[in-house]
Motif scaffolding. Structure first.
Motif, PDB file in Angstrom:
ATOM      1  N   ALA A  19      -0.500 -17.400  -0.796  1.00 51.65           N
ATOM      2  CA  ALA A  19      -0.707 -16.186   0.010  1.00 51.65           C
ATOM      3  C   ALA A  19      -1.559 -15.198  -0.787  1.00 51.65           C
ATOM      4  CB  ALA A  19       0.636 -15.559   0.362  1.00 51.65           C
ATOM      5  N   PHE A  20      -2.147 -14.243  -0.052  1.00 51.81           N
ATOM      6  CA  PHE A  20      -2.988 -13.200  -0.674  1.00 51.81           C
ATOM      7  C   PHE A  20      -2.214 -11.878  -0.693  1.00 51.81           C
ATOM      8  CE2 PHE A  20      -6.180  -9.755  -0.024  1.00 51.81           C
ATOM      9  CZ  PHE A  20      -6.728  -9.798  -1.306  1.00 51.81           C
ATOM     10  N   LEU A  21      -2.174 -11.259  -1.880  1.00 50.84           N
ATOM     11  CA  LEU A  21      -1.511  -9.970  -2.061  1.00 50.84           C
ATOM     12  C   LEU A  21      -2.593  -8.908  -2.347  1.00 50.84           C
ATOM     13  CD1 LEU A  21       0.998  -8.149  -2.527  1.00 50.84           C
ATOM     14  CD2 LEU A  21       0.956  -8.916  -4.929  1.00 50.84           C
ATOM     15  N   PRO A  22      -2.939  -8.068  -1.368  1.00 52.94           N
ATOM     16  CA  PRO A  22      -3.949  -7.021  -1.614  1.00 52.94           C
ATOM     17  C   PRO A  22      -3.488  -6.064  -2.715  1.00 52.94           C
ATOM     18  CG  PRO A  22      -3.524  -7.263   0.738  1.00 52.94           C
ATOM     19  CD  PRO A  22      -2.459  -8.038   0.022  1.00 52.94           C
ATOM     20  N   ARG A  23      -4.444  -5.525  -3.466  1.00 48.61           N
ATOM     21  CA  ARG A  23      -4.106  -4.634  -4.575  1.00 48.61           C
ATOM     22  C   ARG A  23      -3.332  -3.408  -4.078  1.00 48.61           C
ATOM     23  NH1 ARG A  23      -5.783  -4.363  -9.694  1.00 48.61           N
ATOM     24  NH2 ARG A  23      -7.300  -6.030  -9.313  1.00 48.61           N
ATOM     25  N   SER A  24      -3.663  -2.923  -2.877  1.00 37.61           N
ATOM     26  CA  SER A  24      -2.986  -1.735  -2.336  1.00 37.61           C
ATOM     27  C   SER A  24      -1.541  -2.003  -1.966  1.00 37.61           C
ATOM     28  CB  SER A  24      -3.738  -1.224  -1.098  1.00 37.61           C
ATOM     29  OG  SER A  24      -3.742  -2.216  -0.082  1.00 37.61           O
ATOM     30  N   GLN A  25      -1.165  -3.308  -1.895  1.00 36.69           N
ATOM     31  CA  GLN A  25       0.197  -3.658  -1.489  1.00 36.69           C
ATOM     32  C   GLN A  25       1.064  -4.109  -2.666  1.00 36.69           C
ATOM     33  OE1 GLN A  25       1.461  -3.258   1.568  1.00 36.69           O
ATOM     34  NE2 GLN A  25      -0.504  -2.397   2.231  1.00 36.69           N
ATOM     35  N   VAL A  26       0.560  -3.873  -3.886  1.00 40.62           N
ATOM     36  CA  VAL A  26       1.326  -4.317  -5.064  1.00 40.62           C
ATOM     37  C   VAL A  26       2.501  -3.386  -5.326  1.00 40.62           C
ATOM     38  CG1 VAL A  26       1.230  -4.715  -7.552  1.00 40.62           C
ATOM     39  CG2 VAL A  26      -0.677  -5.430  -6.086  1.00 40.62           C
ATOM     40  N   ASP A  27       2.246  -2.050  -5.272  1.00 42.56           N
ATOM     41  CA  ASP A  27       3.295  -1.092  -5.612  1.00 42.56           C
ATOM     42  C   ASP A  27       3.131   0.160  -4.769  1.00 42.56           C
ATOM     43  OD1 ASP A  27       5.261   0.479  -6.985  1.00 42.56           O
ATOM     44  OD2 ASP A  27       4.992  -0.814  -8.730  1.00 42.56           O
ATOM     45  N   ILE A  28       4.150   1.018  -4.827  1.00 47.84           N
ATOM     46  CA  ILE A  28       4.108   2.269  -4.078  1.00 47.84           C
ATOM     47  C   ILE A  28       3.005   3.166  -4.617  1.00 47.84           C
ATOM     48  CG2 ILE A  28       5.405   4.348  -3.488  1.00 47.84           C
ATOM     49  CD1 ILE A  28       7.945   2.640  -3.587  1.00 47.84           C
ATOM     50  N   ARG A  29       2.886   3.210  -5.937  1.00 49.45           N
ATOM     51  CA  ARG A  29       1.838   3.983  -6.588  1.00 49.45           C
ATOM     52  C   ARG A  29       0.894   3.024  -7.309  1.00 49.45           C
ATOM     53  NH1 ARG A  29       6.445   7.151  -7.733  1.00 49.45           N
ATOM     54  NH2 ARG A  29       6.403   9.228  -6.777  1.00 49.45           N
ATOM     55  N   PRO A  30      -0.369   3.375  -7.438  1.00 51.88           N
ATOM     56  CA  PRO A  30      -1.302   2.498  -8.154  1.00 51.88           C
ATOM     57  C   PRO A  30      -0.824   2.239  -9.581  1.00 51.88           C
ATOM     58  CG  PRO A  30      -2.483   4.252  -6.995  1.00 51.88           C
ATOM     59  CD  PRO A  30      -1.026   4.586  -6.908  1.00 51.88           C
ATOM     60  N   ILE A  31      -0.871   0.995  -9.990  1.00 50.04           N
ATOM     61  CA  ILE A  31      -0.439   0.641 -11.347  1.00 50.04           C
ATOM     62  C   ILE A  31      -1.628   0.010 -12.083  1.00 50.04           C
ATOM     63  CG2 ILE A  31       1.987   0.357 -10.798  1.00 50.04           C
ATOM     64  CD1 ILE A  31       1.539  -2.613 -10.529  1.00 50.04           C
ATOM     65  N   ARG A  32      -1.729   0.337 -13.374  1.00 51.86           N
ATOM     66  CA  ARG A  32      -2.848  -0.167 -14.165  1.00 51.86           C
ATOM     67  C   ARG A  32      -2.590  -1.571 -14.714  1.00 51.86           C
ATOM     68  NH1 ARG A  32      -4.433   5.191 -17.791  1.00 51.86           N
ATOM     69  NH2 ARG A  32      -4.936   6.569 -16.017  1.00 51.86           N
ATOM     70  N   ASP A  33      -1.387  -1.811 -15.181  1.00 50.39           N
ATOM     71  CA  ASP A  33      -1.075  -3.092 -15.829  1.00 50.39           C
ATOM     72  C   ASP A  33      -0.167  -3.915 -14.912  1.00 50.39           C
ATOM     73  OD1 ASP A  33      -0.791  -5.147 -17.545  1.00 50.39           O
ATOM     74  OD2 ASP A  33       0.542  -4.105 -18.955  1.00 50.39           O
ATOM     75  N   VAL A  34      -0.711  -5.022 -14.421  1.00 55.43           N
ATOM     76  CA  VAL A  34       0.051  -5.890 -13.511  1.00 55.43           C
ATOM     77  C   VAL A  34       0.661  -7.068 -14.274  1.00 55.43           C
ATOM     78  CG1 VAL A  34      -0.073  -7.083 -11.278  1.00 55.43           C
ATOM     79  CG2 VAL A  34      -1.683  -5.272 -11.781  1.00 55.43           C
ATOM     80  N   ALA A  35       0.354  -7.171 -15.543  1.00 54.67           N
ATOM     81  CA  ALA A  35       0.829  -8.319 -16.331  1.00 54.67           C
ATOM     82  C   ALA A  35       2.344  -8.522 -16.241  1.00 54.67           C
ATOM     83  CB  ALA A  35       0.391  -8.163 -17.794  1.00 54.67           C
ATOM     84  N   PRO A  36       3.151  -7.435 -16.318  1.00 52.53           N
ATOM     85  CA  PRO A  36       4.614  -7.666 -16.236  1.00 52.53           C
ATOM     86  C   PRO A  36       5.067  -8.249 -14.901  1.00 52.53           C
ATOM     87  CG  PRO A  36       4.121  -5.503 -17.168  1.00 52.53           C
ATOM     88  CD  PRO A  36       2.840  -6.037 -16.637  1.00 52.53           C
ATOM     89  N   LEU A  37       4.253  -8.183 -13.892  1.00 56.16           N
ATOM     90  CA  LEU A  37       4.643  -8.701 -12.576  1.00 56.16           C
ATOM     91  C   LEU A  37       4.208 -10.145 -12.357  1.00 56.16           C
ATOM     92  CD1 LEU A  37       3.644  -5.616 -10.347  1.00 56.16           C
ATOM     93  CD2 LEU A  37       5.855  -6.117 -11.393  1.00 56.16           C
TER      94      LEU A  37
END
Length: 584
Positions: free
Chosen positions: A138-156
């Motif tokens: 599936a595709f996860l758009p960047r805007s749908q990753v978190d409530i607020r914009p996050i810089r580091d997605v590595a922990p996810l």
């Protein structure tokens, strides 16, 4: 004895059976089937799916987050049959595709029921990330990753977590998911539970989470409340960072709770005594107080009288004389000033202050030093269509109206004689302290010639028809300007009135300072107009001579008649002069 008949199939029968068997197996292609792991060879599992030959599946297809792990010999597994036999005579099977088919069926049911699904973010692509939903990608758009914009997605990354399916298209193989929706739903439930346990008026500890220009967000243990900049302290706070810092623990009071939007308004100053209580008694009208300028705006300056109490000096109350000037040119921030209380409104929490009221009123000073009728001197500051503005003592201006510039000239003409920067003298006509106006007059420095003239116009020098001596003061192309001797009257004698004979009607035959006799042809006190004519005098003398010595028809020569008339006039003038000398 029983006989048994044995049937021996023919070549054609065998071929038919073989075709039937192949047809059944071909129907399995593109489907998920079960098989038994019969061997493990290095990184490959050999699986018997009940066909003529076994198939091979890489062990990595069984591994990964959320998967069952590497199989063992004898394990039953489900695989996707792509082809019954390849060029090597082996069945082409896939565990990944089997899992994907299973996942699509399961995901479609979850999508219909709006249920959450488990997945793993495993790669980053343009505009977002790819998520493994147990085989389906599936595709996860960047805007749908978190409530607020996050810089580091590595922990996810590579962590099993819930997602919400936003869109599915099996024909195109597209799935769009959201992690943000799950977080918002979870947060909403948490917020609802926390808000239900809070009450307006409650005092609670919180941690400053974020600071903006208009206030600070305080974490109350899972839910944020807004502490507006105006509710931080009773005194003026220009920016929340002056008082607060991120991570600081603060004690706040819950002012308002909106249970529908879960918005919470907080206050810190509400925990302190209100300094506005009894403000009218503390700062009565007309009282003079010392304060400090805290803020300057286009419309005035704010002055702190005590912590939490500020008053406004409106720009109109800052200076007696400086109008239309920015307050920043009169006072400066942090400057100590003396002010006077003009008005107190405890309901609106407003105090109006005056700065100029603590200074001497220049209009009162001017009126005391320069009463009406006194003479003043000043510089012409400005010329307008209605008069002159003259700078006077005490940094005040007086105005000379057009009608008060000259007794004899129209104001529009008289004002052209003045220019900015000229030093002029004038007489004080009126001082209006309330309207801050001083009226001046320049012509009033000289007497009004019409006021000096006899009221009944019977004086020998002013009545219509009287003969007067004039002094030429200017020679012009169309005539001459003259001043009647012994008066301030100025008149203009047009070319046609310079002589009876046309040949003598030349202005250039006169010189400035020359004395000429003329006859008053008009004296209008209301219109303030005097007109004289040399021609009228000559015509009158001619008529008088003819009447006295006879007409030209009786044989007298006109030159002789005029000569006699002039001689008689000179003789009469000498007698009058002798009589005046004797009287003296």
């Amino acid at each position: 004895m029983t006989s048994t008949t044995t049937y021996a199939p023919s070549r054609e029968d065998f071929a038919a059976l073989l075709d039937e068997s192949y047809g059944e197996n071909e129907a399995l292609e593109g489907a998920v089937i079960k098989g038994i792991v019969v061997a493990i060879e290095k990184d490959v599992a050999v699986i018997d799916v009940g066909l003529k030959t076994e198939g091979r599946v890489a062990l990595k297809e069984f591994q990964g987050p959320g998967r069952e792990g590497a199989p063992k010999v004898g394990d039953e597994v489900e695989v996707y049959l792509e082809r019954i036999e390849n060029a090597l005579g082996e069945a082409v099977i896939s565990r990944d595709k089997a899992r994907r088919e299973e996942s699509w069926v399961r995901l479609e049911k979850a999508f219909e029921k709006q249920e959450k699904v488990e997945g793993v973010i495993f790669n980053q692509v343009k505009g977002g990330f790819t998520v493994d939903l147990d085989g389906a990608v599936a595709f996860l758009p960047r805007s749908q990753v978190d409530i607020r914009p996050i810089r580091d997605v590595a922990p996810l990354m590579h962590v099993t977590q819930p997602f919400q399916i936003l869109k599915m298209d099996r024909r195109r193989g597209n799935i769009v998911v959201s992690r943000r929706t799950v977080l918002e739903e979870s947060r909403a439930e948490q917020r609802h539970e926390i808000v239900a346990n809070l009450e307006e008026g409650q005092v609670i500890d919180g941690v400053v989470k974020n600071i903006t220009d208009y206030g600070a967000f305080v974490d109350l243990g899972g839910i944020d409340g807004l502490l507006h900049v105006t509710d931080i302290a009773w005194r003026r706070v220009n920016h929340p960072s002056e008082v607060l810092a991120i991570g600081q623990t603060v004690k706040v009071k819950i002012i308002k709770i909106n249970h529908e939007t879960h918005r919470i308004s907080l206050g810190m100053k509400q925990l302190l005594d209100d300094p506005w209580q009894g403000i009218e008694a503390k700062y009565p009208v007309n009282a003079r107080i010392h304060g400090r300028v805290t803020n300057i705006t286009d419309y005035g300056a704010f002055v702190e009288l005590e912590p939490g109490i500020e008053g406004l000096i409106h720009v109109s109350e800052m200076s007696w004389t400086k109008k239309n000037v920015h307050p920043g040119k009169i006072v400066a921030t942090s400057q100590e000033v003396d002010v006077q209380v003009l008005e107190v409104d405890p309901v609106k929490r407003r105090i109006s202050l005056g700065l100029k009221q603590t200074l001497t009123n220049p209009w009162e000073d001017f009126a005391a030093k320069h009463p009406i009728g006194s003479e003043v001197e000043g510089e012409v500051k400005n010329k307008t269509e209605f008069g002159l503005f003259v700078g006077l003592e005490g940094d005040v201006d007086g105005m000379v109206h057009l009608s008060d510039l000259d007794w004899n000239k129209p104001g529009e003409q008289a004002i052209e004689e003045y220019k900015k920067g000229d030093i002029v003298k004038a007489k004080v006509l009126d001082v209006d302290q309330e309207k801050e106006r001083i009226s001046l007059g320049i012509k009033q420095l000289a007497s009004d010639p019409f006021a000096a003239a006899p009221a009944d116009e019977s004086g020998p020098d002013y009545k219509k028809g009287a003969i007067v001596t004039c002094e030429v003061i200017e020679v012009k192309e169309g005539g001459i300007d003259v001043k009647i001797a012994g008066t301030d009257f100025v008149a203009f004698i047009k070319r046609a009135e310079l002589a009876r004979d046309r040949a003598d009607q030349r202005p250039d035959r006169f010189a400035v300072g020359e004395k000429v006799d003329a006859r008053i042809t008009q004296f209008d006190r209301r219109a303030r107009k005097v007109a004289v004519s040399i021609k009228a005098l000559e015509v009158a003398e001619e008529k008088e001579a003819i009447a006295q010595f006879g007409s030209a028809d009786s044989g007298a020569v006109l030159g002789d008649i005029l000569g006699a008339a002039l001689k008689a006039r000179d003789s009469e003038g000498k007698k009058s002069a002798k009589k005046k000398t004797d009287e003296e």
